[in-house]
Scaffold this motif. Structure first.
Motif, PDB file in Angstrom:
ATOM      1  N   ARG A  99       0.758  -1.402   0.034  1.00  0.00           N
ATOM      2  CA  ARG A  99       0.005  -0.172   0.135  1.00  0.00           C
ATOM      3  C   ARG A  99       0.767   1.385  -0.296  1.00  0.00           C
ATOM      4  NH1 ARG A  99      -3.019   0.731   4.753  1.00  0.00           N
ATOM      5  NH2 ARG A  99      -2.015  -1.227   6.035  1.00  0.00           N
ATOM      6  N   VAL A 100       2.007   1.207  -0.490  1.00  0.00           N
ATOM      7  CA  VAL A 100       2.935   2.048  -0.184  1.00  0.00           C
ATOM      8  C   VAL A 100       3.210   2.984  -1.602  1.00  0.00           C
ATOM      9  CG1 VAL A 100       5.377   2.989   0.250  1.00  0.00           C
ATOM     10  CG2 VAL A 100       4.125   1.280   1.844  1.00  0.00           C
ATOM     11  N   THR A 101       3.138   4.390  -1.513  1.00  0.00           N
ATOM     12  CA  THR A 101       3.526   5.328  -2.512  1.00  0.00           C
ATOM     13  C   THR A 101       4.879   6.221  -1.901  1.00  0.00           C
ATOM     14  OG1 THR A 101       1.457   5.432  -3.477  1.00  0.00           O
ATOM     15  CG2 THR A 101       2.970   7.338  -3.852  1.00  0.00           C
ATOM     16  N   LEU A 102       5.752   6.200  -2.759  1.00  0.00           N
ATOM     17  CA  LEU A 102       6.781   7.090  -2.278  1.00  0.00           C
ATOM     18  C   LEU A 102       6.792   8.393  -3.043  1.00  0.00           C
ATOM     19  CD1 LEU A 102       9.756   7.560  -1.013  1.00  0.00           C
ATOM     20  CD2 LEU A 102      10.865   6.834  -3.138  1.00  0.00           C
ATOM     21  N   GLY A 103       6.454   9.360  -2.046  1.00  0.00           N
ATOM     22  CA  GLY A 103       6.688  10.897  -2.748  1.00  0.00           C
ATOM     23  C   GLY A 103       7.971  11.334  -2.660  1.00  0.00           C
ATOM     24  N   ILE A 104       8.415  11.922  -3.755  1.00  0.00           N
ATOM     25  CA  ILE A 104       9.925  11.972  -3.497  1.00  0.00           C
ATOM     26  C   ILE A 104      10.333  13.473  -4.355  1.00  0.00           C
ATOM     27  CG2 ILE A 104      10.320  10.651  -5.757  1.00  0.00           C
ATOM     28  CD1 ILE A 104      12.975   9.814  -4.455  1.00  0.00           C
ATOM     29  N   GLY A 105      10.917  14.148  -3.784  1.00  0.00           N
ATOM     30  CA  GLY A 105      11.490  15.504  -4.300  1.00  0.00           C
ATOM     31  C   GLY A 105      13.005  15.948  -3.974  1.00  0.00           C
ATOM     32  N   ALA A 106      13.293  17.042  -4.719  1.00  0.00           N
ATOM     33  CA  ALA A 106      14.741  17.345  -4.818  1.00  0.00           C
ATOM     34  C   ALA A 106      15.189  17.939  -3.147  1.00  0.00           C
ATOM     35  CB  ALA A 106      15.212  18.596  -5.690  1.00  0.00           C
TER      36      ALA A 106
ATOM     37  N   VAL B  88       6.671  11.983  -7.880  1.00  0.00           N
ATOM     38  CA  VAL B  88       7.756  12.693  -8.147  1.00  0.00           C
ATOM     39  C   VAL B  88       7.227  14.400  -7.950  1.00  0.00           C
ATOM     40  CG1 VAL B  88       9.491  13.553  -9.263  1.00  0.00           C
ATOM     41  CG2 VAL B  88       8.876  11.281  -9.489  1.00  0.00           C
ATOM     42  N   ALA B  89       7.673  15.007  -7.181  1.00  0.00           N
ATOM     43  CA  ALA B  89       7.465  16.514  -6.752  1.00  0.00           C
ATOM     44  C   ALA B  89       8.424  17.213  -7.780  1.00  0.00           C
ATOM     45  CB  ALA B  89       7.592  17.062  -5.337  1.00  0.00           C
ATOM     46  N   ALA B  90       7.616  17.915  -8.717  1.00  0.00           N
ATOM     47  CA  ALA B  90       8.613  18.748  -9.859  1.00  0.00           C
ATOM     48  C   ALA B  90       7.885  19.881 -10.213  1.00  0.00           C
ATOM     49  CB  ALA B  90       9.082  17.830 -10.738  1.00  0.00           C
ATOM     50  N   THR B  91       8.489  20.920 -10.699  1.00  0.00           N
ATOM     51  CA  THR B  91       7.950  22.142 -11.347  1.00  0.00           C
ATOM     52  C   THR B  91       8.861  22.581 -12.485  1.00  0.00           C
ATOM     53  OG1 THR B  91       8.802  23.830  -9.746  1.00  0.00           O
ATOM     54  CG2 THR B  91       6.513  22.949  -9.446  1.00  0.00           C
ATOM     55  N   GLY B  92      10.093  22.674 -12.290  1.00  0.00           N
ATOM     56  CA  GLY B  92      11.100  22.891 -13.341  1.00  0.00           C
ATOM     57  C   GLY B  92      11.128  21.798 -14.647  1.00  0.00           C
ATOM     58  N   PRO B  93      11.900  22.371 -15.742  1.00  0.00           N
ATOM     59  CA  PRO B  93      12.021  21.322 -16.816  1.00  0.00           C
ATOM     60  C   PRO B  93      12.752  20.028 -16.301  1.00  0.00           C
ATOM     61  CG  PRO B  93      12.625  23.611 -17.196  1.00  0.00           C
ATOM     62  CD  PRO B  93      12.288  23.402 -15.951  1.00  0.00           C
ATOM     63  N   ARG B  94      13.751  20.045 -15.595  1.00  0.00           N
ATOM     64  CA  ARG B  94      14.473  18.978 -15.396  1.00  0.00           C
ATOM     65  C   ARG B  94      13.520  18.082 -14.500  1.00  0.00           C
ATOM     66  NH1 ARG B  94      20.585  19.646 -13.383  1.00  0.00           N
ATOM     67  NH2 ARG B  94      20.511  16.986 -13.472  1.00  0.00           N
ATOM     68  N   GLY B  95      12.926  18.303 -13.537  1.00  0.00           N
ATOM     69  CA  GLY B  95      12.164  17.751 -12.716  1.00  0.00           C
ATOM     70  C   GLY B  95      11.013  17.039 -13.471  1.00  0.00           C
ATOM     71  N   MET B  96      10.248  18.006 -14.367  1.00  0.00           N
ATOM     72  CA  MET B  96       9.174  17.434 -15.096  1.00  0.00           C
ATOM     73  C   MET B  96       9.717  16.042 -15.909  1.00  0.00           C
ATOM     74  SD  MET B  96       6.458  18.979 -14.707  1.00  0.00           S
ATOM     75  CE  MET B  96       5.792  20.723 -14.261  1.00  0.00           C
TER      76      MET B  96
ATOM     77  N   HIS C  26      10.400   8.382 -14.579  1.00  0.00           N
ATOM     78  CA  HIS C  26      10.217   7.627 -13.635  1.00  0.00           C
ATOM     79  C   HIS C  26       9.076   7.338 -12.668  1.00  0.00           C
ATOM     80  CE1 HIS C  26      14.712   6.551 -13.858  1.00  0.00           C
ATOM     81  NE2 HIS C  26      14.999   7.716 -14.022  1.00  0.00           N
ATOM     82  N   GLY C  27       8.303   8.261 -12.737  1.00  0.00           N
ATOM     83  CA  GLY C  27       7.060   8.591 -12.074  1.00  0.00           C
ATOM     84  C   GLY C  27       5.971   7.957 -12.434  1.00  0.00           C
ATOM     85  N   GLN C  28       5.112   7.490 -11.415  1.00  0.00           N
ATOM     86  CA  GLN C  28       3.688   6.998 -11.680  1.00  0.00           C
ATOM     87  C   GLN C  28       2.774   8.088 -11.252  1.00  0.00           C
ATOM     88  OE1 GLN C  28       6.235   4.724 -10.354  1.00  0.00           O
ATOM     89  NE2 GLN C  28       6.572   4.523 -12.557  1.00  0.00           N
TER      90      GLN C  28
END
Length: 300
Positions: free
Chosen positions: A98-105, A173-181, A187-189
């Motif tokens: 039941r786990v989701t990994l929220g991940i950010g920079a 995946v928490a992202a707003t910039g081009p690289r993060g997107m 890799h993100g679901q």
């Protein structure tokens, strides 16, 4: 498409009290309950009780049965992919998948220097994040991994038996910039936003909504470049950081209006902070519970 409501429960409760909070979150019908993965956080929480995310989620797995559990979000600030992967595999097993990994920079707050390191530049932070996510992806899908990176390495790291969820637990995946997107697209679901930080103090709700709509469009463009369908990426808004952050919690109708407008902008899951007195999240508990139980039917 119905909008999913979830909550984030800050790790500020001794477990004698915390277990009842997590049980209540499930009873209220939330689709998921997350917690922050920090060593400490901003005022007024900086000098108060603050527990570890993975042990808290492991304990929460033992007192819940249905709702998903996860971090919102984990970062490289004080984590290493090899040890984190082992913790996540264990947590996924304990929770029955039941786990989701929220991940950010990660940010530049207390966590960024807690281990004695010098603060990372924005470029190094982005470089580390990309390397961190890619290696973690491998560790959670392969039984043995060796990898030599600039910032993170693994030498015959064993991650047996792997995740209950296949091919691995999902990344949000928490992202707003081009690289993060682009990283989210590879890799993100799921994708996580808090809105546009530049609008936090002086922006308007209309500007914030337009900014989120623009983020969704950029995400979809990154998905297209990666050869993925936009519909395959779940889109999450963590509330509490937009200009109208308090307005949605004035009433059920106010929340339904807020949520509906963001659903039209492309958001599929809205995460509400569990009420905490004397903080930015000091919502009326009765209104909060009514939102949890009444709003989903109106947003279906």
């Amino acid at each position: 498409m119905s909008l999913r409501l979830s909550t984030v429960i800050l790790p500020v409760y001794r477990w004698s009290e915390g277990r009842e909070v997590w049980r209540r979150a499930e009873a209220l019908g939330f689709g998921a309950a997350y917690t922050y993965d920090h060593l400490s956080w901003r005022v007024p929480f900086r000098d108060g009780t603050w527990f570890g995310a993975v042990p808290t989620l492991t304990a929460a797995a033992g007192v819940t049965e249905r709702m998903r559990l996860g971090t919102m979000v984990t970062s490289p600030n004080f984590r290493h992919p090899v040890t984190l992967a082992k913790d996540l595999i264990t947590l996924d097993d304990v929770s029955g998948g039941r786990v989701t990994l929220g991940i950010g920079a990660g940010g530049t707050g207390f966590d960024a220097v807690a281990l004695g390191q010098e603060p990372w530049s924005p470029r190094e932070r982005a470089d580390r994040f990309a390397e961190f996510v890619a290696l973690l992806d491998r560790l959670l899908t392969e039984p043995a991994v060796s990898s030599q990176g600039t910032h993170y390495s693994a030498v015959e790291a064993r991650t047996i038996p792997g995740c209950v969820q296949t091919p691995r637990l999902p990344f949000a995946v928490a992202a707003t910039g081009p690289r993060g997107m682009r990283l989210a697209a590879r890799h993100g679901q799921a994708w996580v936003t808090t809105g546009d930080p530049a609008l936090y103090d002086e922006g308007t709700p209309e500007q914030s909504l337009a900014a989120i709509r623009g983020q969704v469009e950029r995400l979809e463009a990154a998905l297209g470049e990666a050869g993925r369908e936009a519909a395959g990426m779940h889109r999450v808004l963590l509330t509490g950081f937009t200009p109208d952050r308090a307005t949605p919690f004035a009433s059920v109708d106010a929340f339904v209006d807020f949520a509906g407008r963001h659903a039209e902008a492309g958001i599929e899951e809205i995460v509400l902070h569990w009420p905490i007195p004397n903080s930015d999240f000091a919502y009326d508990p009765d209104v909060f519970e009514r939102i949890a139980t009444e709003a989903p039917a109106q947003l279906a």
